[in-house]
Enzyme design. Sequence first.
Site, short mmCIF file in Angstrom:
data_model
loop_
_atom_site.label_atom_id
_atom_site.label_comp_id
_atom_site.label_asym_id
_atom_site.label_seq_id
_atom_site.Cartn_x
_atom_site.Cartn_y
_atom_site.Cartn_z
N ALA A 129 0.87 -1.19 0.00
CA ALA A 129 0.00 0.00 0.00
C ALA A 129 0.90 1.22 0.00
O ALA A 129 1.96 1.23 0.63
CB ALA A 129 -0.92 0.00 1.23
N VAL A 136 3.65 0.89 2.89
CA VAL A 136 3.75 -0.25 3.80
C VAL A 136 4.26 -1.48 3.05
O VAL A 136 3.80 -1.78 1.94
CB VAL A 136 2.39 -0.56 4.46
CG1 VAL A 136 2.49 -1.78 5.36
CG2 VAL A 136 1.89 0.65 5.25
N ASP A 288 -9.62 8.08 12.23
CA ASP A 288 -9.69 7.72 10.81
C ASP A 288 -10.21 6.28 10.69
O ASP A 288 -9.59 5.43 10.06
CB ASP A 288 -8.31 7.86 10.16
CG ASP A 288 -8.38 7.85 8.63
OD1 ASP A 288 -9.49 8.06 8.09
OD2 ASP A 288 -7.33 7.62 8.00
#
Length: 524
Positions: A129, A136, A288
């Site tokens: 990602a 990551v 989030d």
Amino acid sequence: MISATTHIARLARAALVFAREGVFGAVDPSLVPPPGQLALKVARLIERPGAKSGPRLSRALERMGPAYLKLGQFLATRPDVVGVVMARDLESLQDRLPPFPQAEAETVIATALERPLSRAFVSLGPAVAAASIAQVHRGLVERDGVRVPVAVKVLRPQVASRFRRDLSDFFYVAHKAEQFSAEARRLRLVEVINTMSRSVAMEMDLRLEAAALSEMAENTGDDPDFRVPTVDWDRTAHNVLTMEWIDGIALSDHVGLEKARIDLPDLGRKVIQSFLRHALRDGFFHADMHPGNLFLDEAGRLVAVDFGIMGRLGLKERRFLAEILLGFITRNYRRVAEVHFEAGYVPSHHSVENFAQAIRAIGEPIHNRTAEEISMAKLLSLLLEVTALFDMRTRPELILLQKTMVVVEGVARGFDPKLDIWKIADPVVREWIERNLGPIGRIQGVMSGTGDLARVLMGVPVIAARAVTVLEQLETMTREGLHLSEDTIAAMYRAEGKKSRWRAIALWIIAATFIGILIAIKQL
């Protein structure tokens, strides 16, 4: 002047991108002064074909780079600043970028950990990602002879310098807006950018994200439905974060959840109650909580990842939130109004009765609807709109809380469209209210107040001794005079004469003594 020119040149480029993507076409010309209306017409001339469809501002921000992406994500949490419609547009903003090369990532990791990559990891796979600030990788480490999978988050090279440059442009715009607009001053645009700047700065130090993970792990250690990944501190540095790899079902994977025969309504309950526990009980919550950041592990517990954006609520804000919810539930609108005044959120020159009337306009429609039609987040959103009419200054922590509640409710109702938000929230809210606003809470408040008073009383002898010393010095000055150098006397004489100067000095010392006493008492 050079700095202003640089800002204007970069902002002009941004304006050109916005114009091409049709952003200015969404602006109501009647709300803009005549010179601005002419600029809007010019902007519409260079609008690219097809720009009228889809989320215009999101497209423009994605083209402008990492800092503008973060600005858009941040403003999506601030409907009080950009409006509800624009905030919803920004919710679709995708913080996804192509990954930077594997070799660069490996260099960053080796430099940050101050050892060869082969000594830190058994292996490091390609990026799984990539976003505007970091990407990551999946890696393997060896612990006690066992290979364990880990997630390795790595900052993008040179991302900090680019953010600093673009943030300076945002500050320039905010300062100019507050200089010429009363509404901009009420919205505290400079503080908005300041808050965003602090948030980004924390995101760029992955040790702080690791600390947030660690703190939430301590807070939620006994929670039956929620946990967070463990941090590998030995492989974490300023721009590298290593943590437990989570093998679970993402809450965005509805097909996977159905195949696993997950109780979806119960999953919605876990999402709502976990968030409220963190916000009310701990005053520290994941800000989030979209489905991509939440997983369900084999034990049926929620696991949150990506702790770059966190929210904090002090005890004052938590009491404020709890009393508001309780006031709406019991239809005690005057109490809801009084809480705003007691917290200092609404200026005292306004009428409590008039504010309570405005609150009633929000609360009464709730009682004419079924529970599944009532949104706690919508309630807080309407409340924030009404408070603007009464000059309530922007409270960033409450706005972030309200926006997170919108996301959390959306996630929960995605699993159970008929979810009764009040019934689900009731055990958590009631427990907090009973503990903090009920008899136990009042006793704890008295004990805390007694402790504060004791600390003040313990400091009184020291303060009194200092005051006596100053008064003795004043007496000596009055009796024997003040010994000063010739240069000092000459300077004092030229200003206003020796006699009046002595009196002024004495008065200032007396005033400073009493001010010092007051400040000392206040700080104890």
